[in-house]
Design a protein around this motif. Structure first.
Motif, PDB file in Angstrom:
ATOM      1  N   LEU A  59     -13.855   2.731 -24.850  1.00  0.00           N
ATOM      2  CA  LEU A  59     -13.638   4.116 -24.421  1.00  0.00           C
ATOM      3  C   LEU A  59     -12.659   4.174 -23.245  1.00  0.00           C
ATOM      4  N   CYS A  60     -12.709   3.189 -22.368  1.00  0.00           N
ATOM      5  CA  CYS A  60     -11.739   3.116 -21.264  1.00  0.00           C
ATOM      6  C   CYS A  60     -10.339   2.820 -21.805  1.00  0.00           C
ATOM      7  N   ALA A  61     -10.251   1.896 -22.746  1.00  0.00           N
ATOM      8  CA  ALA A  61      -8.953   1.546 -23.337  1.00  0.00           C
ATOM      9  C   ALA A  61      -8.343   2.740 -24.068  1.00  0.00           C
ATOM     10  N   ASP A  62      -9.191   3.596 -24.641  1.00  0.00           N
ATOM     11  CA  ASP A  62      -8.727   4.787 -25.354  1.00  0.00           C
ATOM     12  C   ASP A  62      -8.428   5.957 -24.422  1.00  0.00           C
ATOM     13  N   GLY A  63      -8.713   5.790 -23.129  1.00  0.00           N
ATOM     14  CA  GLY A  63      -8.446   6.853 -22.162  1.00  0.00           C
ATOM     15  C   GLY A  63      -9.509   7.936 -22.120  1.00  0.00           C
ATOM     16  N   LEU A  64     -10.686   7.667 -22.691  1.00  0.00           N
ATOM     17  CA  LEU A  64     -11.753   8.660 -22.723  1.00  0.00           C
ATOM     18  C   LEU A  64     -12.689   8.544 -21.517  1.00  0.00           C
ATOM     19  N   LEU A  65     -12.718   7.366 -20.903  1.00  0.00           N
ATOM     20  CA  LEU A  65     -13.477   7.123 -19.675  1.00  0.00           C
ATOM     21  C   LEU A  65     -12.568   6.432 -18.669  1.00  0.00           C
ATOM     22  N   ASP A  66     -12.853   6.648 -17.396  1.00  0.00           N
ATOM     23  CA  ASP A  66     -12.196   5.914 -16.313  1.00  0.00           C
ATOM     24  C   ASP A  66     -13.243   5.038 -15.643  1.00  0.00           C
ATOM     25  N   ARG A  67     -12.975   3.744 -15.583  1.00  0.00           N
ATOM     26  CA  ARG A  67     -13.883   2.809 -14.909  1.00  0.00           C
ATOM     27  C   ARG A  67     -13.485   2.744 -13.440  1.00  0.00           C
ATOM     28  N   ILE A  68     -14.487   2.754 -12.568  1.00  0.00           N
ATOM     29  CA  ILE A  68     -14.258   2.784 -11.130  1.00  0.00           C
ATOM     30  C   ILE A  68     -15.029   1.630 -10.487  1.00  0.00           C
ATOM     31  N   GLY A  69     -14.397   0.936  -9.546  1.00  0.00           N
ATOM     32  CA  GLY A  69     -15.070  -0.115  -8.801  1.00  0.00           C
ATOM     33  C   GLY A  69     -14.987  -1.469  -9.461  1.00  0.00           C
ATOM     34  N   ARG A  70     -15.686  -2.411  -8.863  1.00  0.00           N
ATOM     35  CA  ARG A  70     -15.739  -3.787  -9.351  1.00  0.00           C
ATOM     36  C   ARG A  70     -17.188  -4.180  -9.591  1.00  0.00           C
ATOM     37  N   ALA A  71     -17.360  -5.115 -10.533  1.00  0.00           N
ATOM     38  CA  ALA A  71     -18.707  -5.631 -10.795  1.00  0.00           C
ATOM     39  C   ALA A  71     -19.247  -6.238  -9.507  1.00  0.00           C
ATOM     40  N   PRO A  72     -20.469  -6.090  -9.162  1.00  0.00           N
ATOM     41  CA  PRO A  72     -21.546  -5.505  -9.964  1.00  0.00           C
ATOM     42  C   PRO A  72     -21.752  -4.003  -9.716  1.00  0.00           C
ATOM     43  N   GLU A  73     -20.889  -3.356  -8.987  1.00  0.00           N
ATOM     44  CA  GLU A  73     -21.084  -1.940  -8.664  1.00  0.00           C
ATOM     45  C   GLU A  73     -20.020  -1.074  -9.317  1.00  0.00           C
ATOM     46  N   ARG A  74     -19.975  -1.110 -10.637  1.00  0.00           N
ATOM     47  CA  ARG A  74     -18.985  -0.317 -11.364  1.00  0.00           C
ATOM     48  C   ARG A  74     -19.628   0.942 -11.920  1.00  0.00           C
ATOM     49  N   SER A  75     -18.791   1.958 -12.057  1.00  0.00           N
ATOM     50  CA  SER A  75     -19.209   3.177 -12.723  1.00  0.00           C
ATOM     51  C   SER A  75     -18.075   3.627 -13.635  1.00  0.00           C
ATOM     52  N   ALA A  76     -18.382   4.553 -14.504  1.00  0.00           N
ATOM     53  CA  ALA A  76     -17.377   5.098 -15.411  1.00  0.00           C
ATOM     54  C   ALA A  76     -17.574   6.604 -15.492  1.00  0.00           C
ATOM     55  N   ALA A  77     -16.470   7.329 -15.445  1.00  0.00           N
ATOM     56  CA  ALA A  77     -16.506   8.790 -15.504  1.00  0.00           C
ATOM     57  C   ALA A  77     -15.690   9.266 -16.700  1.00  0.00           C
ATOM     58  N   ILE A  78     -16.139  10.343 -17.294  1.00  0.00           N
ATOM     59  CA  ILE A  78     -15.435  10.905 -18.444  1.00  0.00           C
ATOM     60  C   ILE A  78     -14.127  11.544 -17.977  1.00  0.00           C
ATOM     61  N   THR A  79     -13.099  11.418 -18.787  1.00  0.00           N
ATOM     62  CA  THR A  79     -11.790  11.996 -18.479  1.00  0.00           C
ATOM     63  C   THR A  79     -11.653  13.346 -19.188  1.00  0.00           C
ATOM     64  N   GLU A  80     -10.583  14.060 -18.872  1.00  0.00           N
ATOM     65  CA  GLU A  80     -10.299  15.317 -19.572  1.00  0.00           C
ATOM     66  C   GLU A  80     -10.132  15.062 -21.070  1.00  0.00           C
ATOM     67  N   THR A  81      -9.482  13.960 -21.411  1.00  0.00           N
ATOM     68  CA  THR A  81      -9.304  13.601 -22.817  1.00  0.00           C
ATOM     69  C   THR A  81     -10.658  13.346 -23.473  1.00  0.00           C
ATOM     70  N   GLY A  82     -11.566  12.719 -22.732  1.00  0.00           N
ATOM     71  CA  GLY A  82     -12.914  12.483 -23.247  1.00  0.00           C
ATOM     72  C   GLY A  82     -13.665  13.780 -23.484  1.00  0.00           C
ATOM     73  N   LEU A  83     -13.523  14.730 -22.568  1.00  0.00           N
ATOM     74  CA  LEU A  83     -14.160  16.037 -22.736  1.00  0.00           C
ATOM     75  C   LEU A  83     -13.602  16.774 -23.949  1.00  0.00           C
ATOM     76  N   MET A  84     -12.291  16.719 -24.118  1.00  0.00           N
ATOM     77  CA  MET A  84     -11.667  17.373 -25.270  1.00  0.00           C
ATOM     78  C   MET A  84     -12.106  16.707 -26.573  1.00  0.00           C
ATOM     79  N   THR A  85     -12.239  15.390 -26.562  1.00  0.00           N
ATOM     80  CA  THR A  85     -12.690  14.671 -27.745  1.00  0.00           C
ATOM     81  C   THR A  85     -14.104  15.097 -28.126  1.00  0.00           C
ATOM     82  N   LEU A  86     -14.979  15.240 -27.130  1.00  0.00           N
ATOM     83  CA  LEU A  86     -16.346  15.715 -27.402  1.00  0.00           C
ATOM     84  C   LEU A  86     -16.329  17.110 -28.008  1.00  0.00           C
ATOM     85  N   ASP A  87     -15.485  17.982 -27.477  1.00  0.00           N
ATOM     86  CA  ASP A  87     -15.372  19.340 -28.026  1.00  0.00           C
ATOM     87  C   ASP A  87     -14.942  19.298 -29.488  1.00  0.00           C
ATOM     88  N   ILE A  88     -13.963  18.473 -29.802  1.00  0.00           N
ATOM     89  CA  ILE A  88     -13.470  18.363 -31.179  1.00  0.00           C
ATOM     90  C   ILE A  88     -14.550  17.833 -32.104  1.00  0.00           C
TER      91      ILE A  88
END
Length: 93
Positions: A59-88
């Motif tokens: 999902l990160c490679a597809d641009g649908l999520l953005d990964r933030i931080g480094r292991a072991p404290e990483r998080s991922a947030a949905i992108t605008e493209t991810g939101l649009m994909t969910l709508d579709i």
């Protein structure tokens, strides 16, 4: 015609990826998805699923999520493209 196109799109989009995007959307104001011991979970209280790292990686490679931080404290947030994909796909309701 549009319904047929949506059905084809949904069939081509794995359910595991859709579930991860849904949890990321639910958690948009709660810190997104967080990584724990190689699995990713949504920070919203309604998120009950664990997501595999390979799903988040794709999902990160597809641009649908953005990964933030480094292991072991990483998080991922949905992108605008991810939101649009969910709508579709009909999951962003």
């Amino acid at each position: 015609m549009n319904r047929q196109r949506e059905a084809e799109t949904t069939d081509q989009f794995p359910a595991t990826h859709l579930e991860a995007l849904e949890d990321a959307r639910l958690s948009i104001n709660h810190g997104g998805l967080s990584e724990f011991c190689g699995l990713w979970v949504g920070e919203h209280s309604d998120c009950k699923r664990e997501h595999r790292s390979n799903v988040i990686d794709q999902l990160c490679a597809d641009g649908l999520l953005d990964r933030i931080g480094r292991a072991p404290e990483r998080s991922a947030a949905i992108t605008e493209t991810g939101l649009m994909t969910l709508d579709i796909l009909g999951g962003g309701q």
